[in-house]
Design an enzyme around this catalytic site. Sequence first.
Site, PDB file in Angstrom:
ATOM      1  N   ARG A 100       4.775   0.604 -40.946  1.00 15.88           N
ATOM      2  CA  ARG A 100       3.828  -0.285 -41.620  1.00 15.88           C
ATOM      3  C   ARG A 100       4.672  -1.371 -42.273  1.00 15.88           C
ATOM      4  O   ARG A 100       5.281  -1.160 -43.318  1.00 15.88           O
ATOM      5  CB  ARG A 100       3.007   0.471 -42.672  1.00 15.88           C
ATOM      6  CG  ARG A 100       2.195  -0.466 -43.558  1.00 15.88           C
ATOM      7  CD  ARG A 100       1.170   0.239 -44.405  1.00 15.88           C
ATOM      8  NE  ARG A 100       0.036   0.643 -43.598  1.00 15.88           N
ATOM      9  CZ  ARG A 100      -1.097   1.144 -44.096  1.00 15.88           C
ATOM     10  NH1 ARG A 100      -1.239   1.287 -45.391  1.00 15.88           N
ATOM     11  NH2 ARG A 100      -2.084   1.485 -43.296  1.00 15.88           N
ATOM     12  N   HIS A 127      -4.091  -3.589 -36.867  1.00 14.93           N
ATOM     13  CA  HIS A 127      -4.100  -2.202 -37.362  1.00 14.93           C
ATOM     14  C   HIS A 127      -4.649  -1.310 -36.227  1.00 14.93           C
ATOM     15  O   HIS A 127      -5.742  -0.759 -36.305  1.00 14.93           O
ATOM     16  CB  HIS A 127      -4.974  -2.111 -38.611  1.00 14.93           C
ATOM     17  CG  HIS A 127      -4.758  -0.890 -39.443  1.00 14.93           C
ATOM     18  ND1 HIS A 127      -3.909   0.139 -39.053  1.00 14.93           N
ATOM     19  CD2 HIS A 127      -5.274  -0.512 -40.638  1.00 14.93           C
ATOM     20  CE1 HIS A 127      -3.927   1.073 -39.988  1.00 14.93           C
ATOM     21  NE2 HIS A 127      -4.738   0.709 -40.953  1.00 14.93           N
ATOM     22  N   GLN A 130      -5.865   2.475 -36.716  1.00 15.73           N
ATOM     23  CA  GLN A 130      -7.175   2.581 -37.346  1.00 15.73           C
ATOM     24  C   GLN A 130      -8.283   2.429 -36.310  1.00 15.73           C
ATOM     25  O   GLN A 130      -9.223   3.214 -36.251  1.00 15.73           O
ATOM     26  CB  GLN A 130      -7.311   1.483 -38.427  1.00 15.73           C
ATOM     27  CG  GLN A 130      -8.650   1.489 -39.126  1.00 15.73           C
ATOM     28  CD  GLN A 130      -8.885   2.771 -39.895  1.00 15.73           C
ATOM     29  OE1 GLN A 130      -8.060   3.163 -40.711  1.00 15.73           O
ATOM     30  NE2 GLN A 130     -10.005   3.450 -39.654  1.00 15.73           N
ATOM     31  N   ASP A 223     -14.268  -4.210 -44.500  1.00 19.90           N
ATOM     32  CA  ASP A 223     -12.946  -3.806 -44.985  1.00 19.90           C
ATOM     33  C   ASP A 223     -12.749  -4.412 -46.378  1.00 19.90           C
ATOM     34  O   ASP A 223     -13.523  -5.276 -46.810  1.00 19.90           O
ATOM     35  CB  ASP A 223     -11.868  -4.297 -43.998  1.00 19.90           C
ATOM     36  CG  ASP A 223     -10.484  -3.704 -44.277  1.00 19.90           C
ATOM     37  OD1 ASP A 223     -10.371  -2.843 -45.176  1.00 19.90           O
ATOM     38  OD2 ASP A 223      -9.516  -4.117 -43.610  1.00 19.90           O
ATOM     39  N   CYS A 263     -12.670   1.202 -43.063  1.00 21.06           N
ATOM     40  CA  CYS A 263     -11.415   1.904 -42.785  1.00 21.06           C
ATOM     41  C   CYS A 263     -10.808   2.529 -44.045  1.00 21.06           C
ATOM     42  O   CYS A 263      -9.905   3.345 -43.942  1.00 21.06           O
ATOM     43  CB  CYS A 263     -10.428   0.978 -42.097  1.00 21.06           C
ATOM     44  SG  CYS A 263     -10.046  -0.477 -43.063  1.00 21.06           S
ATOM     45  N   ARG A 291      -8.339   9.672 -37.848  1.00 22.41           N
ATOM     46  CA  ARG A 291      -6.980   9.125 -37.808  1.00 22.41           C
ATOM     47  C   ARG A 291      -6.015  10.240 -37.379  1.00 22.41           C
ATOM     48  O   ARG A 291      -5.111  10.024 -36.567  1.00 22.41           O
ATOM     49  CB  ARG A 291      -6.556   8.594 -39.193  1.00 22.41           C
ATOM     50  CG  ARG A 291      -7.289   7.356 -39.673  1.00 22.41           C
ATOM     51  CD  ARG A 291      -6.909   6.113 -38.897  1.00 22.41           C
ATOM     52  NE  ARG A 291      -5.493   5.835 -38.939  1.00 22.41           N
ATOM     53  CZ  ARG A 291      -4.878   5.110 -39.881  1.00 22.41           C
ATOM     54  NH1 ARG A 291      -5.581   4.575 -40.859  1.00 22.41           N
ATOM     55  NH2 ARG A 291      -3.576   4.874 -39.833  1.00 22.41           N
TER      56      ARG A 291
END
Length: 305
Positions: A100, A127, A130, A223, A263, A291
Amino acid sequence: MKHFLSLANLSSKEMHMLINKGIAIKKGHSKFSNKLRGKTLILLFDEPSLRTRISFEAGMLQLGGHAITYHLSESTIGKKEAPKDFAHVISRYVDLMMARIYNHETLVEITKNSKIPVINGMTNLEHPCQVLADLMTMYEKKGKLKGLKLAYVGDGLNNTTHSLLYGCSKSGVDVSVGCPKQMMPDSKVLAKAKEFAKTHGSKVHVTASASEAVSGADIIYTDSWMSYHVPHNQEKSRRKILMPYQVNRQLMKHAPKALFMHCLPAKRGAEVTDGVIDSKASIVYDQAENRLHAQKALMLWLMKK
Ligand code: CP
């Protein structure tokens, strides 16, 4: 050797294979408990995380392997050490890397020099982990992907939005983004998603109207308005611009059968109200759970297991 930096690089067939594998792992995870025995995963973070860190650590342990979490604040990368040197050295120690890293180009640079598979755990641009889990969740809930309509409302210039544009357009899911004009998705991502949509029989639409975006949607997604990199002093001005895109009961009325996705982490009272995130339509915790399963499928595929 395969890497997982972007859903733009994954074929529709590969995406479906990973979704089905994730579902199989969820149903009978003990069958996979030794698949990565003796393997080590490194997790690099330059931003905070709950879901990404814990689901990768737990997932690797459940596959019989070991995970090391490494924070970039305590590392030499970018300060005393070039990403290229880091990639070469780390490839000598471990078998798989998840990173990340805010700057997508830094991740590309690390990947180019890596001798082990690299997974994008979120950059400024995408992402993909996700959205792989999101597609699995949508498939579980709706029994199909092709022909669904997903509406994303809020900050369109956002890594999750970009990965949704790629993942949905390639899966035959129509995507409608409702966002302020100053927060439109990246133009290159949008153009590429429109190309994918043509090939896979889906539609990509962007509008400044939240109600138009969500009209008739099967899924309404939002989000955080304050992604990790956004400075705190922008919160008040962003809230003012984004409030017309808040997912509340009134907005949900435009799509009465829609499921709600986020998310996480969510700021209740900002991008979504308690009335929606706590409602029966909300599947945010299923998304978070998936996930774990989707990423286990991903790690096995990258490790050729
Ligand atoms: N959705 C997500 O990536 O959560 P974290 O930031 O907690 O990892």
